[in-house]
Motif scaffolding. Structure first.
Motif, PDB file in Angstrom:
ATOM      1  N   ALA A  68       0.825  -1.211   0.000  1.00  0.00           N
ATOM      2  CA  ALA A  68       0.000   0.000   0.000  1.00  0.00           C
ATOM      3  C   ALA A  68       0.861   1.263   0.000  1.00  0.00           C
ATOM      4  N   ASP A 108       0.624   5.088   1.284  1.00  0.00           N
ATOM      5  CA  ASP A 108      -0.134   6.040   2.090  1.00  0.00           C
ATOM      6  C   ASP A 108       0.679   7.275   2.444  1.00  0.00           C
ATOM      7  N   ALA A 168      -2.627   7.426  -6.161  1.00  0.00           N
ATOM      8  CA  ALA A 168      -1.705   7.787  -5.088  1.00  0.00           C
ATOM      9  C   ALA A 168      -0.709   8.867  -5.459  1.00  0.00           C
ATOM     10  N   ARG A 178      -3.420   3.867  -4.291  1.00  0.00           N
ATOM     11  CA  ARG A 178      -3.133   3.756  -2.867  1.00  0.00           C
ATOM     12  C   ARG A 178      -3.132   2.301  -2.412  1.00  0.00           C
ATOM     13  N   THR A 218      -9.105   2.326  -5.203  1.00  0.00           N
ATOM     14  CA  THR A 218      -8.549   2.766  -3.920  1.00  0.00           C
ATOM     15  C   THR A 218      -8.043   4.198  -3.954  1.00  0.00           C
ATOM     16  N   ALA A 263       4.689   2.380   1.130  1.00  0.00           N
ATOM     17  CA  ALA A 263       4.776   2.914   2.484  1.00  0.00           C
ATOM     18  C   ALA A 263       5.697   2.101   3.383  1.00  0.00           C
TER      19      ALA A 263
END
Length: 379
Positions: free
Chosen positions: A57, A59, A354, A369, A351, A76
């Motif tokens: 992921a 973030d 990002a 994301r 999602t 991340a």
């Protein structure tokens, strides 16, 4: 709780909201308006999905590095992956060994990221070259250029490190501000000048010594409190023939001639993400989701698209005859560069996008994301 503790809590709450990392206001605020339903997709251009890849992921404020046909991304958890943009094939993988707050910068050989414990980490060929402790947090991908790694701190400091061994070469500090944005700022190499966003100013710095060559104000602080006076420049920027255009958070957009440090123009604007341009027009998304185009020579408004309001848009990418923006629901929107009318719309994993989409060769690369990376190719 002490009075000082109460003030600190309020500032932290306001900073989170300003960073656009929180979609509803702090306690007692109003919820974000719901976006209108999108019309049926008219698909005036042909774009096909060529490949996908998977990362953990994402973030944090990811910036995707492009070097020719290669793209380097980070997750991340500290994973750093280089992909071939044409095929999606993995070319290299490394780990910073800790969760990230900024990345990724790369010159195609050395990649650099910043960890949550405030360390800049340089990686090459799947291994760690070095890591150095920073005196502050950073949310901007390090710039790897000329055998050095440059880091823009959240406190508006600049540091330069030797790319091979991590030795600190110089450090430039600016007056501290009460609040900073938890999102990527401006850090670019333009010729032999390091161009950085420091508060509301675009600043040209000698990359060898850290001395300031010029400063150009995109916006000036206003208001009566720290929240209203926050005017950091946000990434990304538009660069064309030595002219760099940037956005001051929720305040203005403007263009600077980096040869002289002269401000060409600045116009009021209320966006929270960066801009992109083609030398004739400058594009950006306002905080309410309107997509605007300004004339690059004067700053006069050329067109506005209001169909994507409240969709939490990324900064734009200029791609062929399109302006591409991603949204918080994982959709990619292609708008006409000429007048802003919709051209196409693509779905991802839902999602949220990002990072600002990037172009590498003939491939549009998009990361979500949820950690899915897509390669799209025009037909």
């Amino acid at each position: 709780m002490t009075a000082r503790g109460t003030v600190r809590r309020r500032i932290a709450c306001g900073a989170s909201l300003l960073a656009a990392l929180v979609l509803t206001a702090c306690a007692g605020g109003s919820p974000r308006p719901q976006p209108a339903e999108l019309p049926a997709n008219i698909a005036l251009i042909g774009v096909r999905q060529a490949w996908t890849a998977r990362l953990p992921a994402i973030d944090f404020p990811l910036q995707v590095a492009v070097q020719g046909q290669q793209v380097t991304l980070a997750a991340a958890d500290g994973s750093v992956v280089t992909l071939d943009a044409a095929s999606g094939r993995e070319l290299g993988r490394a780990s910073a060994g800790a969760p990230l707050t900024a990345g990724v910068g790369s010159d195609g050989r050395v990649s650099a990221v910043v960890t949550r414990d405030n360390r800049v980490v340089a990686l090459e060929g799947g291994r760690e070259l070095w890591r150095q402790k920073l005196g502050t947090q950073s949310y901007t991908a390090p710039l790897v250029a000329g055998g050095r790694v440059f880091v823009l701190g959240a406190d508006r400091s600049l540091s330069a490190f030797d790319g091979r061994n991590g030795a600190r070469l110089w450090h430039l500090e600016r007056p501290a501000e009460p609040l900073v944005l938890r999102q990527a700022g401006v850090l670019q190499a333009v010729g032999n000048t390091l161009v950085a966003g420091l508060a509301g100013r675009l600043v040209g710095v000698d990359p060898d010594s850290g001395s300031v060559r010029w400063e150009a104000p995109i916006a000036s602080a206003r208001g009566t409190n720290d929240v209203e006076r926050l005017i950091d420049l946000v990434g990304g920027v538009s660069r064309h023939e030595g002219v760099v255009c940037a956005r001051a958070f929720q305040t203005a957009v403007g263009c600077v001639d980096t040869a002289s440090g002269r401000l060409r123009w600045s116009k009021a604007a209320s966006g929270a993400t960066g801009v992109a341009g083609d030398g004739q027009l400058l594009f950006g998304a306002e905080a309410d989701g309107r997509v605007l185009a300004w004339r690059a020579d004067t700053g006069d408004r050329a067109w506005v698209n209001e169909s994507l309001q409240w969709r939490r848009l990324t900064a734009p990418l200029v791609l062929g005859r399109s302006v591409v923006v991603g949204d918080g629901n994982g959709l990619l929107h292609f708008l006409s560069r000429q007048d802003g009318t919709p051209l196409d719309r693509l779905s991802t994993d839902g999602t949220g996008i990002a990072a600002t989409p990037v172009a590498a060769g003939n491939t549009l690369v998009v990361a979500t994301r949820g950690g899915t990376v897509y390669g799209f190719v025009p037909e």
